[in-house]
Design an enzyme around this catalytic site. Structure first.
Site, mmCIF file in Angstrom:
data_model
loop_
_atom_site.group_PDB
_atom_site.id
_atom_site.type_symbol
_atom_site.label_atom_id
_atom_site.label_comp_id
_atom_site.label_asym_id
_atom_site.label_seq_id
_atom_site.Cartn_x
_atom_site.Cartn_y
_atom_site.Cartn_z
ATOM 1 N N ASP A 21 -1.974 9.815 0.642
ATOM 2 C CA ASP A 21 -1.470 10.044 -0.727
ATOM 3 C C ASP A 21 -1.996 8.945 -1.654
ATOM 4 O OD1 ASP A 21 1.880 8.523 -0.780
ATOM 5 O OD2 ASP A 21 0.113 8.007 0.432
ATOM 6 N N ASP A 25 -3.415 1.492 -1.378
ATOM 7 C CA ASP A 25 -3.645 1.102 0.019
ATOM 8 C C ASP A 25 -4.198 2.265 0.835
ATOM 9 O OD1 ASP A 25 -1.048 2.111 -0.551
ATOM 10 O OD2 ASP A 25 -0.302 1.382 1.352
ATOM 11 N N ASP A 26 -3.896 3.506 0.414
ATOM 12 C CA ASP A 26 -4.543 4.661 1.052
ATOM 13 C C ASP A 26 -6.054 4.600 0.823
ATOM 14 O OD1 ASP A 26 -1.798 5.514 -0.177
ATOM 15 O OD2 ASP A 26 -2.113 6.902 1.479
ATOM 16 N N ASN A 48 2.769 9.130 -3.341
ATOM 17 C CA ASN A 48 2.754 8.083 -4.371
ATOM 18 C C ASN A 48 2.739 8.689 -5.774
ATOM 19 O OD1 ASN A 48 2.735 5.659 -2.846
ATOM 20 N ND2 ASN A 48 0.600 6.062 -2.270
ATOM 21 N N THR A 131 -0.829 8.408 6.240
ATOM 22 C CA THR A 131 -0.472 7.194 5.508
ATOM 23 C C THR A 131 0.354 7.516 4.264
ATOM 24 O OG1 THR A 131 -2.523 7.238 4.203
ATOM 25 C CG2 THR A 131 -2.565 6.011 6.298
ATOM 26 N N ASN A 164 11.778 -0.339 1.677
ATOM 27 C CA ASN A 164 11.316 -0.732 0.345
ATOM 28 C C ASN A 164 11.885 0.223 -0.721
ATOM 29 O OD1 ASN A 164 9.666 1.465 0.947
ATOM 30 N ND2 ASN A 164 7.758 0.284 0.949
ATOM 31 N N GLU A 170 11.732 3.081 4.286
ATOM 32 C CA GLU A 170 10.396 2.863 3.739
ATOM 33 C C GLU A 170 9.970 4.152 3.019
ATOM 34 O OE1 GLU A 170 7.631 4.594 5.216
ATOM 35 O OE2 GLU A 170 6.441 3.823 3.554
ATOM 36 N N PHE A 171 9.143 4.053 1.992
ATOM 37 C CA PHE A 171 8.874 5.193 1.110
ATOM 38 C C PHE A 171 8.354 6.428 1.848
ATOM 39 C CE2 PHE A 171 7.924 7.559 -2.609
ATOM 40 C CZ PHE A 171 6.711 8.186 -2.380
ATOM 41 N N ASN A 172 7.361 6.297 2.710
ATOM 42 C CA ASN A 172 6.760 7.483 3.347
ATOM 43 C C ASN A 172 7.785 8.293 4.129
ATOM 44 O OD1 ASN A 172 4.205 6.948 2.364
ATOM 45 N ND2 ASN A 172 3.547 5.848 4.203
ATOM 46 N N HIS A 246 -0.675 -1.787 3.150
ATOM 47 C CA HIS A 246 -0.041 -1.100 4.287
ATOM 48 C C HIS A 246 -1.005 -0.212 5.087
ATOM 49 C CE1 HIS A 246 3.771 -2.035 2.110
ATOM 50 N NE2 HIS A 246 3.179 -1.520 1.051
ATOM 51 N N ASP A 247 -1.641 0.717 4.412
ATOM 52 C CA ASP A 247 -2.209 1.882 5.093
ATOM 53 C C ASP A 247 -3.404 1.637 6.003
ATOM 54 O OD1 ASP A 247 -1.427 4.094 2.294
ATOM 55 O OD2 ASP A 247 -0.228 3.415 4.001
#
Ligand code: RIB
Ligand code: CA
Length: 319
Positions: A21, A25-26, A48, A131, A164, A170-172, A246-247
């Site tokens: 997405d 970081d993706d 995102n 991710t 987060n 966490e968002f995902n 992150h990703d």
């Protein structure tokens, strides 16, 4: 297994489908996948920012990297919960901070789930590397339950021992908890790279300077993206020197397992809690009657070595 497993994939170059997405970081995950994996394709999901934009951004990165990989768009909303994005982190475009080239190659399809199923049917040992929210992955597992046995595994960025989007989520995972629950309960081989690890892998000013020193359009674009991403994170957090990238760790844990440690744990996803929706419930108990592990939880990364790989991948794009 509390140390690096020398060869997680059984292949010198992991064969993957990256489901993402983009997202700053993706974008780095796409760069790392292009450099270090056999990238069979890129699928996109709403996360995102809305799907139209994550898909546009994936096409931008594909052109910048001059990749052969196809791009297929997927789910434009979660399975059950209301759609919610993270534009407060990535900007309205999803890749704020850089002058992005307009993508020229058209989208290859709008059925990411079908592409994932077909690709895993045509190739052995495919790793799915999500991710973003896990909507596409869950839909593929539902449509083709035999995927669990066909694929090498799922290496996902998500979850962790803290959150987060909420204190515990966490968002995902939070963005589509029902999809995440399907994936974590599927029986597929899972590698989970969560926030407790990714927050130790930050794009700091010194690391961003390494990228800025590289030649080429990709380095120029990523330098702008890293500055935006890092400024946003530092402004919104106490105690961060930069932005957690992150990703790409969900890719590098497959390509360079020696830089990581993992522990086997049973992990489940809370889908209904008022305060705990989207929490990855990691069973750390020592009782012998605890449930069997379902996931390799990543516990550490050699951040300097991993960043050197990111720089190498960016530099390789200009060779
Ligand atoms: O919580 C971090 C994750 O959510 C990353 O994948 C980021 O790109 C966003 O999707
Ligand atoms: Ca992401």
């Amino acid at each position: 297994m509390s140390s690096a497993t020398p060869d997680r994939t059984g292949r010198s170059t992991p064969r993957i489908v990256l489901d993402c997405d983009p997202g700053h970081d993706d974008a780095v995950a796409i760069v790392a996948a292009a450099r270090f994996t056999e990238l069979l394709g890129i699928t996109t999901v709403a996360g995102n920012v809305p799907l139209e934009r994550t898909t546009y951004n994936a096409r931008v990165l594909r052109d910048l990297l001059d990749l052969d990989a196809e791009v297929h768009s997927g789910a434009d909303r979660p399975l059950v919960v209301e759609a919610a994005d993270a534009s407060y982190v990535h900007g309205e475009s999803g890749l704020d901070g850089a002058d992005l080239p307009v993508p020229t190659r058209p989208l290859d399809g709008t059925d990411a789930v079908g592409f994932i199923i077909d690709t895993c049917g045509a190739h052995d040992d495919v790793w799915l590397v999500p991710t973003g929210p896990l909507t596409n992955i869950a839909l593929a597992l539902r449509a083709a339950p035999d995927l669990v046995d066909r694929i090498a595994g799922i290496s996902l960025m998500g979850g962790g021992r803290f959150g987060n989007r909420t204190p515990v989520a966490e968002f995902n995972i939070w963005a589509d908890p029902d999809a995440a629950a399907i994936v974590f309960d599927s029986g597929a081989r899972l590698v989970m790279t969560g926030l407790d690890v990714t927050h130790r892998f930050q794009a700091t000013p010194a690391r961003i300077d390494e990228v800025a020193a590289l030649d080429g359009r990709l380095a120029e674009v990523l330098t702008g993206l890293f500055h935006f991403f890092a400024d946003n994170y530092v402004a919104r957090h106490d105690g961060l020197d930069g932005a957690p990238v992150h990703d790409p760790l969900a890719v590098l844990v497959l390509t360079h397992p020696e830089l990581f440690t993992t522990v086997p744990r049973h992990v489940a996803v809370e889908t209904h809690g008022t305060l705990t929706r989207g929490m990855t419930v990691i069973d750390e108990r020592r009782q012998r009657d605890r449930p069997a592990p379902t996931c390799e939880v990543v516990t550490s990364v050699d951040a300097d070595a991993a960043w050197a790989l990111v720089v190498d991948a960016i530099a390789a794009s200009t060779r």
